[in-house]
Motif scaffolding. Structure first.
Motif, PDB file in Angstrom:
ATOM      1  N   VAL A  97       0.797  -1.235   0.000  1.00  0.00           N
ATOM      2  CA  VAL A  97       0.000   0.000   0.000  1.00  0.00           C
ATOM      3  C   VAL A  97       0.826   1.281   0.000  1.00  0.00           C
ATOM      4  CG1 VAL A  97      -1.779  -1.239   1.285  1.00  0.00           C
ATOM      5  CG2 VAL A  97      -0.200   0.245   2.527  1.00  0.00           C
ATOM      6  N   SER A  99       2.813   2.839  -1.858  1.00  0.00           N
ATOM      7  CA  SER A  99       2.808   3.718  -3.035  1.00  0.00           C
ATOM      8  C   SER A  99       1.502   4.480  -3.169  1.00  0.00           C
ATOM      9  CB  SER A  99       3.056   2.900  -4.304  1.00  0.00           C
ATOM     10  OG  SER A  99       2.020   1.959  -4.516  1.00  0.00           O
ATOM     11  N   ARG A 100       0.478   4.075  -2.416  1.00  0.00           N
ATOM     12  CA  ARG A 100      -0.825   4.742  -2.481  1.00  0.00           C
ATOM     13  C   ARG A 100      -0.868   5.997  -1.628  1.00  0.00           C
ATOM     14  NH1 ARG A 100      -3.883   2.228  -6.587  1.00  0.00           N
ATOM     15  NH2 ARG A 100      -3.037   0.112  -6.765  1.00  0.00           N
ATOM     16  N   TYR A 101       0.140   6.170  -0.772  1.00  0.00           N
ATOM     17  CA  TYR A 101       0.176   7.323   0.126  1.00  0.00           C
ATOM     18  C   TYR A 101       1.401   8.173  -0.220  1.00  0.00           C
ATOM     19  CZ  TYR A 101      -3.170   4.465   2.666  1.00  0.00           C
ATOM     20  OH  TYR A 101      -4.260   3.702   3.013  1.00  0.00           O
ATOM     21  N   ASP A 158      -5.364  -1.163   0.652  1.00  0.00           N
ATOM     22  CA  ASP A 158      -4.650  -1.260  -0.615  1.00  0.00           C
ATOM     23  C   ASP A 158      -5.291  -0.499  -1.767  1.00  0.00           C
ATOM     24  OD1 ASP A 158      -6.838  -2.805  -1.227  1.00  0.00           O
ATOM     25  OD2 ASP A 158      -5.733  -4.679  -1.476  1.00  0.00           O
ATOM     26  N   HIS A 159      -6.449   0.123  -1.550  1.00  0.00           N
ATOM     27  CA  HIS A 159      -7.136   0.904  -2.584  1.00  0.00           C
ATOM     28  C   HIS A 159      -7.560   0.049  -3.784  1.00  0.00           C
ATOM     29  CE1 HIS A 159      -5.379   4.102  -0.189  1.00  0.00           C
ATOM     30  NE2 HIS A 159      -6.160   4.962  -0.783  1.00  0.00           N
ATOM     31  N   ARG A 160      -7.510  -1.263  -3.617  1.00  0.00           N
ATOM     32  CA  ARG A 160      -7.929  -2.164  -4.696  1.00  0.00           C
ATOM     33  C   ARG A 160      -9.155  -2.977  -4.307  1.00  0.00           C
ATOM     34  NH1 ARG A 160      -1.899  -4.799  -5.451  1.00  0.00           N
ATOM     35  NH2 ARG A 160      -0.776  -2.850  -5.855  1.00  0.00           N
ATOM     36  N   ASP A 191      -6.352  10.866   1.817  1.00  0.00           N
ATOM     37  CA  ASP A 191      -6.939   9.695   1.167  1.00  0.00           C
ATOM     38  C   ASP A 191      -8.366  10.049   0.734  1.00  0.00           C
ATOM     39  OD1 ASP A 191      -7.883   7.285   0.266  1.00  0.00           O
ATOM     40  OD2 ASP A 191      -7.157   6.111   1.970  1.00  0.00           O
TER      41      ASP A 191
END
Length: 243
Positions: A97, A99-101, A158-160, A191
């Motif tokens: 995760v 790379s999502r932040y 994980d935004h997935r 977010d």
């Protein structure tokens, strides 16, 4: 004992400056941040060299009363387990995760242990959420319940797999009922996807009415002010010692 006059203020500024220029730099830290309260805030911000890099940021506070809506089918694709004894899953999750932040504290197993499970005074409720079939870690959440309020101390996902958030939301409802909490609250900045989803589940709010702000101070030449534009630094209650 030093009186609360000019010498006291000078000593406070010296400590802040020493912490930044000596301790933090020698430890290889590139960024400092803090959350001054409203009353001492202007003094600390204006005289503490914080505002030169990033303007003070009010943190969004989301609240909900009455609990979440009914459990969704999407949540049933996931299972939640306490993080104690499963710390390796937190490292795996952070690897998925991070790379999502854009800008965030490293929320790995060490962070969760030092911040939550090893806390000497406060009891937290940390959970790891995994896909029921693939067993892949998809989210982690930490709750604290006291004083009739359930606070989401931290959240990463994980935004997935939105179903992971659905299960986190269900967990919040179960824990709120078990502890007698009538309301929920969390800080969430950086977010927008999770923010929009939580609002669709009954949360609402704006800048924390307490007036607390986040301030930053850049120490590394590798970091630029543009990296810390409004909404880029991921911030939850876990980033402060207030919860």
């Amino acid at each position: 004992e030093m009186e609360r006059g000019g010498e006291w203020k000078t000593a406070g500024l010296y400590v802040m400056s020493f912490s930044a220029e000596k301790i933090a730099r020698e430890a290889g830290r590139g960024l400092l941040f803090g959350f001054p309260a409203p009353r001492p805030g202007p003094h600390r911000v204006s005289r503490g060299a914080w505002e030169a890099e990033d303007p003070p940021r009010r943190i969004p506070l989301l609240t909900r009363t009455g609990g979440p809506p009914a459990r969704t089918m999407a949540s049933r694709w996931f299972v939640a387990q306490p993080t104690v004894g499963r710390e390796v899953l937190l490292d795996r999750l952070w690897g998925r995760v991070r790379s999502r932040y854009p800008v965030s504290i490293v929320r790995d197993a060490r962070f969760f242990s030092e911040r939550f499970t090893e806390h000497p005074e406060v009891t937290y409720h940390p959970w790891i959420v995994r896909h029921r079939l693939w067993r892949t870690p998809a989210a982690a959440v930490v709750f604290r319940s006291d004083g009739g309020e359930l606070r989401w101390a931290d959240l990463v996902w994980d935004h997935r797999c939105p179903g992971a958030l659905h299960l986190v939301d269900h967990l919040a409802g179960v824990l709120a009922r078990q502890t007698g909490a009538s309301s929920e609250a969390l800080w969430l900045d950086g977010d927008p996807t999770a923010d929009a989803w939580l609002r669709s589940r009954g949360f609402d709010g704006g800048p924390d009415p307490s007036g607390v702000v986040r301030v930053t101070r850049i120490l590394s030449d590798r970091l630029g002010r543009e990296s810390f534009a409004a909404g880029r630094i991921y911030t939850t209650m876990a980033d402060a010692d207030l919860v």
